[in-house]
Design a protein around this motif. Structure first.
Motif, PDB file in Angstrom:
ATOM      1  N   SER A 286      66.216 -10.165 112.990  1.00  0.00           N
ATOM      2  CA  SER A 286      66.555 -11.241 113.922  1.00  0.00           C
ATOM      3  C   SER A 286      66.683 -12.551 113.168  1.00  0.00           C
ATOM      4  O   SER A 286      66.551 -12.612 111.947  1.00  0.00           O
ATOM      5  CB  SER A 286      65.471 -11.363 114.999  1.00  0.00           C
ATOM      6  OG  SER A 286      64.290 -11.932 114.445  1.00  0.00           O
ATOM      7  N   SER A 287      66.923 -13.616 113.911  1.00  0.00           N
ATOM      8  CA  SER A 287      67.013 -14.941 113.291  1.00  0.00           C
ATOM      9  C   SER A 287      65.679 -15.362 112.692  1.00  0.00           C
ATOM     10  O   SER A 287      65.616 -16.291 111.882  1.00  0.00           O
ATOM     11  CB  SER A 287      67.475 -15.971 114.323  1.00  0.00           C
ATOM     12  OG  SER A 287      66.570 -16.023 115.419  1.00  0.00           O
ATOM     13  N   ALA A 288      64.608 -14.678 113.061  1.00  0.00           N
ATOM     14  CA  ALA A 288      63.298 -14.990 112.495  1.00  0.00           C
ATOM     15  C   ALA A 288      63.118 -14.366 111.116  1.00  0.00           C
ATOM     16  O   ALA A 288      62.202 -14.743 110.386  1.00  0.00           O
ATOM     17  CB  ALA A 288      62.195 -14.491 113.434  1.00  0.00           C
ATOM     18  N   THR A 289      63.972 -13.421 110.753  1.00  0.00           N
ATOM     19  CA  THR A 289      63.832 -12.707 109.485  1.00  0.00           C
ATOM     20  C   THR A 289      64.417 -13.524 108.345  1.00  0.00           C
ATOM     21  O   THR A 289      65.615 -13.807 108.341  1.00  0.00           O
ATOM     22  CB  THR A 289      64.559 -11.352 109.544  1.00  0.00           C
ATOM     23  OG1 THR A 289      64.145 -10.632 110.705  1.00  0.00           O
ATOM     24  CG2 THR A 289      64.273 -10.529 108.290  1.00  0.00           C
ATOM     25  N   GLY A 376      60.607  -9.722 112.345  1.00  0.00           N
ATOM     26  CA  GLY A 376      61.810  -9.698 113.177  1.00  0.00           C
ATOM     27  C   GLY A 376      61.522  -9.832 114.654  1.00  0.00           C
ATOM     28  O   GLY A 376      62.371 -10.295 115.414  1.00  0.00           O
ATOM     29  N   GLY A 377      60.326  -9.438 115.080  1.00  0.00           N
ATOM     30  CA  GLY A 377      59.983  -9.520 116.494  1.00  0.00           C
ATOM     31  C   GLY A 377      59.413 -10.856 116.913  1.00  0.00           C
ATOM     32  O   GLY A 377      59.119 -11.060 118.101  1.00  0.00           O
ATOM     33  N   ARG A 381      62.002 -18.520 113.839  1.00  0.00           N
ATOM     34  CA  ARG A 381      61.715 -18.537 112.410  1.00  0.00           C
ATOM     35  C   ARG A 381      60.370 -19.204 112.103  1.00  0.00           C
ATOM     36  O   ARG A 381      59.622 -18.724 111.247  1.00  0.00           O
ATOM     37  CB  ARG A 381      62.856 -19.257 111.669  1.00  0.00           C
ATOM     38  CG  ARG A 381      62.640 -19.456 110.171  1.00  0.00           C
ATOM     39  CD  ARG A 381      62.565 -18.136 109.412  1.00  0.00           C
ATOM     40  NE  ARG A 381      63.837 -17.453 109.378  1.00  0.00           N
ATOM     41  CZ  ARG A 381      64.757 -17.581 108.431  1.00  0.00           C
ATOM     42  NH1 ARG A 381      64.529 -18.409 107.409  1.00  0.00           N
ATOM     43  NH2 ARG A 381      65.881 -16.908 108.474  1.00  0.00           N
ATOM     44  N   ASP A 382      60.069 -20.295 112.791  1.00  0.00           N
ATOM     45  CA  ASP A 382      58.817 -21.008 112.517  1.00  0.00           C
ATOM     46  C   ASP A 382      57.611 -20.108 112.747  1.00  0.00           C
ATOM     47  O   ASP A 382      57.404 -19.584 113.851  1.00  0.00           O
ATOM     48  CB  ASP A 382      58.697 -22.251 113.404  1.00  0.00           C
ATOM     49  CG  ASP A 382      59.691 -23.342 113.024  1.00  0.00           C
ATOM     50  OD1 ASP A 382      60.259 -23.243 111.922  1.00  0.00           O
ATOM     51  OD2 ASP A 382      59.882 -24.273 113.825  1.00  0.00           O
ATOM     52  N   GLY A 383      56.830 -19.918 111.719  1.00  0.00           N
ATOM     53  CA  GLY A 383      55.609 -19.139 111.832  1.00  0.00           C
ATOM     54  C   GLY A 383      55.792 -17.634 111.752  1.00  0.00           C
ATOM     55  O   GLY A 383      54.791 -16.897 111.755  1.00  0.00           O
ATOM     56  N   LEU A 389      52.164 -12.144 107.913  1.00  0.00           N
ATOM     57  CA  LEU A 389      51.293 -11.997 106.749  1.00  0.00           C
ATOM     58  C   LEU A 389      49.830 -11.910 107.180  1.00  0.00           C
ATOM     59  O   LEU A 389      49.060 -11.090 106.659  1.00  0.00           O
ATOM     60  CB  LEU A 389      51.487 -13.176 105.792  1.00  0.00           C
ATOM     61  CG  LEU A 389      52.760 -13.182 104.951  1.00  0.00           C
ATOM     62  CD1 LEU A 389      52.901 -14.511 104.218  1.00  0.00           C
ATOM     63  CD2 LEU A 389      52.780 -12.024 103.956  1.00  0.00           C
ATOM     64  N   HIS A 390      49.463 -12.739 108.138  1.00  0.00           N
ATOM     65  CA  HIS A 390      48.078 -12.749 108.614  1.00  0.00           C
ATOM     66  C   HIS A 390      47.751 -11.481 109.410  1.00  0.00           C
ATOM     67  O   HIS A 390      46.723 -10.819 109.146  1.00  0.00           O
ATOM     68  CB  HIS A 390      47.846 -13.987 109.479  1.00  0.00           C
ATOM     69  CG  HIS A 390      46.504 -14.018 110.153  1.00  0.00           C
ATOM     70  ND1 HIS A 390      45.329 -14.210 109.456  1.00  0.00           N
ATOM     71  CD2 HIS A 390      46.154 -13.829 111.460  1.00  0.00           C
ATOM     72  CE1 HIS A 390      44.308 -14.172 110.300  1.00  0.00           C
ATOM     73  NE2 HIS A 390      44.778 -13.932 111.520  1.00  0.00           N
TER      74      HIS A 390
END
Length: 413
Positions: A286-289, A376-377, A381-383, A389-390
């Motif tokens: 997604s755009s978060a990736t 991706g879910g 994008r922010d965070g 990772l957390h």
């Protein structure tokens, strides 16, 4: 010397059934731009006749909706339909999205062409067109006088020449101006790529891929709507719409025949496996990736079972690390720009690959898959990376980056 590979992610129906489906689809469209219902309905009928002609490969019917006085356009339309003869179309529809009337007998229509390749596409590919029409006072019907791509719309493969189709076990290769032997070889490599990706990616996916092979890098650029210079050193790219709905329009792997021809068997397998990975992971991207993750994962899948050292796979990064000029941070999205400096692009891909390698070596493959899904879910994008990772790896961006820099030195130094 190891190659350095860089890549970028019953047909025939009864006539009545086809026409009914097309007319139903058209009837569901609202009148556009305040155009009179009658005019919009009549123009939709013209477009529906044209769509049915395409599905039935009926050249006479396809040309019959063109203005009889537009002889050049009629000839061009016949050639265009002939070029589609080998393409296994599952659907072909036109949707009226805008209509401007010019008096009572002239109009310009904004049209969205949607087509689906039978057996491969889960949703149609959409292309915006502008169609000029004129009404014949003798029969009252609307006829096409011009048909052109809308601003910003890309060309289609069949607009470049006769399309030849080669079916592999898990692939469909559509080429223009390429030899049958070349297309057969690409289909064989694409089949191997599908198998490799299915072994690397744990989720169910379509398990098939459509590969487009234009005649040249110039024509590749036209398919992608970008200057050919952006792709001269790029062997292939994948087009598609990211998202987790599972209903995204079809992906296409587009091969640059000039760069691809320079590769050996190993390089070609890596290229098509990398691109096919983008197809398989599309609904989880997604755009978060970040690009380092999507491209790094695709490289990880492509190199996963290849017997190559890290230094052979990542020569640019190895040189930087050995000279004491290793990166201080993970690659940014802009580092992956095709038009950018070649060495910077290579290091970006290599850095992304090594980040995925780090996750697998330290946390395991299942954690890499979970991390990819979690990023991706994310809602944006922010965070996205920080939270994944957390939650998945139990670490922080600062710690992960520090581990990655040490990993680069250990694998490449």
């Amino acid at each position: 010397m190891v190659e350095q590979v860089r890549t970028r992610e019953g047909r025939r129906r009864a006539a009545g059934a086809v026409l009914a489906a097309l007319l139903c689809a058209a009837g569901c469209s609202a009148p556009a731009d305040g155009a009179p219902d009658t005019t919009a309905r009549e123009i939709r009928a013209t477009l529906d006749r044209r769509a049915a002609a395409v599905l039935h490969h009926d050249a006479a019917a396809y040309a019959a909706v063109v203005d009889p006085d537009a002889t050049a356009l009629r000839s061009a339309q016949r050639r265009e339909l002939a070029r589609l003869a080998d393409v296994p179309l599952g659907s072909w529809t036109y949707r009226l999205t805008g209509l401007s009337a010019h008096g009572g007998d002239r109009a310009t229509a904004d049209v969205r062409l949607g087509y689906r390749i039978d057996g491969y596409d889960s949703a149609p590919v959409s292309v915006d067109r502008i169609v000029d029409l004129a009404r014949d006072p003798a029969d009252g019907r609307w006829y096409i006088t011009a048909d052109r791509p809308a601003d910003g719309s890309t060309r289609q493969l069949w607009e470049q020449g006769d399309v030849e189709a080669v079916r592999g076990a898990h692939s469909l290769v559509l080429g223009v101006g390429r030899s049958r032997d070349e297309l057969d070889a690409i289909a064989g490599t694409a089949d191997e790529a599908v198998s490799a990706v299915s072994a690397a990616w744990p989720e169910r996916w379509a398990g098939r891929v459509v590969v487009l092979v234009p005649d040249s890098v110039r024509e590749m650029g036209r398919l992608l709507g970008s200057p050919a210079s952006n792709y001269r050193g790029i062997a292939a790219v994948t087009t598609g719409e990211t998202g987790g709905s599972g209903k995204s329009p079809a992906d296409r792997v587009i091969v640059n025949p000039e760069a691809y021809a320079l590769l050996g068997d190993f390089g070609r397998r890596v290229v098509l496996t990398h691109e096919t990975t983008h197809v398989a992971t599309r609904t989880r991207t997604s755009s978060a990736t970040p690009t380092w993750l999507s491209e790094g994962f695709a490289d990880w899948a492509a190199y996963r079972d290849q017997e190559r050292t890290a230094g052979e796979i990542a020569p640019e990064m190895a040189e930087a690390v050995r000279s004491g000029d290793g990166p201080s941070a993970l690659p940014e999205d802009e580092d992956f720009a095709f038009a950018g400096e070649a060495g910077r692009l290579a290091k970006a891909y290599e850095g992304g690959w090594l980040a995925c390698e780090l996750i697998v070596d330290h946390w395991g493959e299942e954690k890499l898959f979970a991390f990819y899904r979690a990023v991706g879910g994310h809602q944006g994008r922010d965070g996205a990376v920080e939270d994944a990772l957390h939650e998945v790896l139990g670490t922080t961006p600062q710690d992960f980056t520090a581990r990655w820099r040490v990993y680069l030195r250990n694998r490449l130094g």
